[in-house]
Write a protein that holds these residues in place. Structure first.
Motif, PDB file in Angstrom:
ATOM      1  N   PRO A   1     -14.908  46.819  -0.655  1.00 32.96           N
ATOM      2  CA  PRO A   1     -15.785  47.832  -1.248  1.00 32.96           C
ATOM      3  C   PRO A   1     -14.988  48.890  -2.011  1.00 32.96           C
ATOM      4  O   PRO A   1     -13.876  49.238  -1.613  1.00 32.96           O
ATOM      5  CB  PRO A   1     -16.472  48.462  -0.040  1.00 32.96           C
TER       6      PRO A   1
ATOM      7  N   LEU B   1     -19.070  45.795  -6.930  1.00 30.17           N
ATOM      8  CA  LEU B   1     -20.298  46.604  -6.855  1.00 30.17           C
ATOM      9  C   LEU B   1     -21.035  46.342  -5.553  1.00 30.17           C
ATOM     10  O   LEU B   1     -21.722  47.213  -5.022  1.00 30.17           O
ATOM     11  CB  LEU B   1     -21.229  46.293  -8.029  1.00 30.17           C
ATOM     12  N   GLY B   2     -20.936  45.136  -5.038  1.00 30.53           N
ATOM     13  CA  GLY B   2     -21.595  44.742  -3.799  1.00 30.53           C
ATOM     14  C   GLY B   2     -20.906  43.503  -3.282  1.00 30.53           C
ATOM     15  O   GLY B   2     -20.027  42.950  -3.954  1.00 30.53           O
TER      16      GLY B   2
ATOM     17  N   ARG C   1     -20.902  52.035  -7.609  1.00 29.96           N
ATOM     18  CA  ARG C   1     -22.204  52.366  -8.172  1.00 29.96           C
ATOM     19  C   ARG C   1     -22.715  53.549  -7.379  1.00 29.96           C
ATOM     20  O   ARG C   1     -22.610  53.577  -6.158  1.00 29.96           O
ATOM     21  CB  ARG C   1     -23.147  51.176  -8.048  1.00 29.96           C
TER      22      ARG C   1
ATOM     23  N   GLU D   1     -28.781  56.227 -12.315  1.00 37.12           N
ATOM     24  CA  GLU D   1     -27.739  55.402 -11.706  1.00 37.12           C
ATOM     25  C   GLU D   1     -26.544  55.323 -12.643  1.00 37.12           C
ATOM     26  O   GLU D   1     -26.702  55.183 -13.851  1.00 37.12           O
ATOM     27  CB  GLU D   1     -28.299  54.002 -11.470  1.00 37.12           C
TER      28      GLU D   1
ATOM     29  N   CYS E   1     -20.597  48.590   2.540  1.00 34.27           N
ATOM     30  CA  CYS E   1     -19.555  49.416   1.914  1.00 34.27           C
ATOM     31  C   CYS E   1     -18.576  49.934   2.962  1.00 34.27           C
ATOM     32  O   CYS E   1     -17.516  50.460   2.619  1.00 34.27           O
ATOM     33  CB  CYS E   1     -20.177  50.586   1.158  1.00 34.27           C
TER      34      CYS E   1
ATOM     35  N   ARG F   1     -21.926  57.265   3.303  1.00 36.07           N
ATOM     36  CA  ARG F   1     -22.233  57.624   1.915  1.00 36.07           C
ATOM     37  C   ARG F   1     -23.439  58.562   1.906  1.00 36.07           C
ATOM     38  O   ARG F   1     -24.273  58.541   2.802  1.00 36.07           O
ATOM     39  CB  ARG F   1     -22.533  56.359   1.109  1.00 36.07           C
ATOM     40  N   PRO F   2     -23.526  59.401   0.832  1.00 37.86           N
ATOM     41  CA  PRO F   2     -24.602  60.387   0.776  1.00 37.86           C
ATOM     42  C   PRO F   2     -25.997  59.752   0.744  1.00 37.86           C
ATOM     43  O   PRO F   2     -26.199  58.716   0.107  1.00 37.86           O
ATOM     44  CB  PRO F   2     -24.322  61.159  -0.508  1.00 37.86           C
TER      45      PRO F   2
ATOM     46  N   LEU G   1     -28.566  60.349  -0.838  1.00 38.27           N
ATOM     47  CA  LEU G   1     -29.209  60.198  -2.147  1.00 38.27           C
ATOM     48  C   LEU G   1     -29.038  58.794  -2.715  1.00 38.27           C
ATOM     49  O   LEU G   1     -29.790  58.376  -3.588  1.00 38.27           O
ATOM     50  CB  LEU G   1     -28.631  61.216  -3.149  1.00 38.27           C
ATOM     51  N   GLU G   2     -28.046  58.057  -2.218  1.00 35.09           N
ATOM     52  CA  GLU G   2     -27.841  56.687  -2.709  1.00 35.09           C
ATOM     53  C   GLU G   2     -28.740  55.681  -2.005  1.00 35.09           C
ATOM     54  O   GLU G   2     -28.766  54.516  -2.383  1.00 35.09           O
ATOM     55  CB  GLU G   2     -26.380  56.267  -2.500  1.00 35.09           C
TER      56      GLU G   2
ATOM     57  N   ASN H   1     -28.586  52.769  -4.757  1.00 29.19           N
ATOM     58  CA  ASN H   1     -27.639  53.179  -5.793  1.00 29.19           C
ATOM     59  C   ASN H   1     -26.215  53.062  -5.269  1.00 29.19           C
ATOM     60  O   ASN H   1     -25.411  53.992  -5.358  1.00 29.19           O
ATOM     61  CB  ASN H   1     -27.946  54.606  -6.264  1.00 29.19           C
ATOM     62  N   GLY H   2     -25.937  51.909  -4.684  1.00 28.56           N
ATOM     63  CA  GLY H   2     -24.600  51.608  -4.164  1.00 28.56           C
ATOM     64  C   GLY H   2     -24.431  50.113  -4.259  1.00 28.56           C
ATOM     65  O   GLY H   2     -24.601  49.544  -5.327  1.00 28.56           O
ATOM     66  N   CYS H   3     -24.206  49.466  -3.118  1.00 29.51           N
ATOM     67  CA  CYS H   3     -23.977  48.016  -3.156  1.00 29.51           C
ATOM     68  C   CYS H   3     -25.275  47.240  -3.330  1.00 29.51           C
ATOM     69  O   CYS H   3     -25.250  46.031  -3.528  1.00 29.51           O
ATOM     70  CB  CYS H   3     -23.256  47.571  -1.894  1.00 29.51           C
ATOM     71  N   GLY H   4     -26.424  47.925  -3.226  1.00 31.36           N
ATOM     72  CA  GLY H   4     -27.703  47.265  -3.469  1.00 31.36           C
ATOM     73  C   GLY H   4     -28.257  46.507  -2.281  1.00 31.36           C
ATOM     74  O   GLY H   4     -29.336  45.928  -2.375  1.00 31.36           O
ATOM     75  N   ARG H   5     -27.524  46.496  -1.156  1.00 33.00           N
ATOM     76  CA  ARG H   5     -27.902  45.666  -0.025  1.00 33.00           C
ATOM     77  C   ARG H   5     -28.930  46.320   0.900  1.00 33.00           C
ATOM     78  O   ARG H   5     -28.886  47.522   1.131  1.00 33.00           O
ATOM     79  CB  ARG H   5     -26.660  45.345   0.803  1.00 33.00           C
TER      80      ARG H   5
END
Ligand SMILES: [Zn+2]
Lengths: 185, 108
Positions: free
Chosen positions: A60, A74-75, A144, A151, B9, B13-14, B16-17, B62-66
């Protein structure tokens, strides 16, 4: 009848001719780039690495760069690949067509903004809640995340230089957000 | 700001994501076309909405999308733990639960 070939047409950069500078921060549009959004499962990675001539990062918040080609994690199964416009990156979807993965050319969906200077972290943190200290987000780190309501993808390319990737249609908002941030610092 | 640990991740993480996505561990019936309207209603609409320990789906949008799951206290809003989608519901100990309780009434 009008000539429908597009090769000679000029593509406007959404932030053309924009520039903002203060004593401690410089905000400027990034160069046009070739971009691929890549989704792939673990057992495909080795083969994709060979086609890419680059080892996709598997941790990550990390990126791997070779010459001008950069792969951003990104993931767990998603990467953003950046390269210069004249590279052969746009061939990737074709070269991976036989494999069980998804490679989509998003060169013109995204655009980038370069934020640099000793105020760069402060400017980004006016809208991005991530910890951007060198300990948490060293050079080469990428993620991201969000900036205000938009975003973005952040890539730290130098101690005080960031590549901010956003959707082209959001770039006006992101630009103004960053400039406003710089004015309030 | 609330920090949420993303199991993909592997760091806090905050908030907001992230995006909340309702109750976790709801199995979609395999014979969905055969079940009665009442059974469908129960599966589709009816949720536990517990006061106290809840298991929820979250997405690191709004990060790894998972998507992942979390054990949380619905009054204090504090997270006990988060774990990857598909993993079994973790056992929550009395101790863990006590560590996320809201302040007792009357406490200042
Ligand atoms: Zn994540």
């Amino acid at each position: 009848m009008a000539d429908t070939s597009t090769s000679d047409l000029h593509r406007n950069h959404p932030l053309e001719n924009q520039l903002f500078a203060t004593g401690n921060v410089l905000i400027k549009p990034g160069h046009a780039l070739a971009r691929i959004s890549l989704r792939a499962a673990g057992d495909q990675i080795e083969e994709i690495n060979q086609v890419l001539s680059l080892d996709l990062p598997d941790s990550p918040k990390t990126s791997v760069a070779r010459d001008e080609r950069t792969a951003l994690w990104l993931g767990p199964d998603e990467w953003l690949i950046l390269d210069n416009l004249s590279s052969d990156l746009h061939e990737l979807p074709k070269n991976l067509a036989q494999m069980l993965c998804s490679a989509v050319d998003i060169s013109h969906r995204n655009t980038s903004i370069i934020v640099s200077g000793k105020g760069a972290v402060g400017v980004l943190n006016t809208g991005c809640p991530q910890n951007l200290s060198m300990e948490a987000f060293p050079v080469g780190a990428c993620s991201r995340t969000i900036l205000g309501k938009s975003e973005i993808i952040l890539l730290r390319i130098g101690t005080s230089t960031f590549h901010v990737e956003c959707w082209r249609s959001f770039s006006d908002y992101v630009w103004k957000y960053l400039v406003d941030g710089a004015k309030t610092l | 700001m609330l920090l949420i640990h993303c199991p993909y991740c592997k760091e806090d993480r905050p908030e907001l994501e992230f995006h909340g996505a309702g109750e976790a561990h709801i199995a979609r019936p395999e014979n969905i076309a055969d079940i009665s309207d009442a059974e469908f209603e129960k599966f589709f609409f009816i949720r536990e909405n517990q006061k106290g320990l809840v298991f929820e789906r979250w997405r690191h949008l709004n990060g790894c999308g998972r998507f992942f799951n979390a054990a949380r206290h619905s009054v204090s809003d504090k997270f006990i733990c988060t774990y990857k989608a598909g993993e079994a519901k973790p056992e929550i100990t009395e101790e863990q639960l006590a560590s996320v309780l809201p302040p007792a009434r009357g406490d200042k």
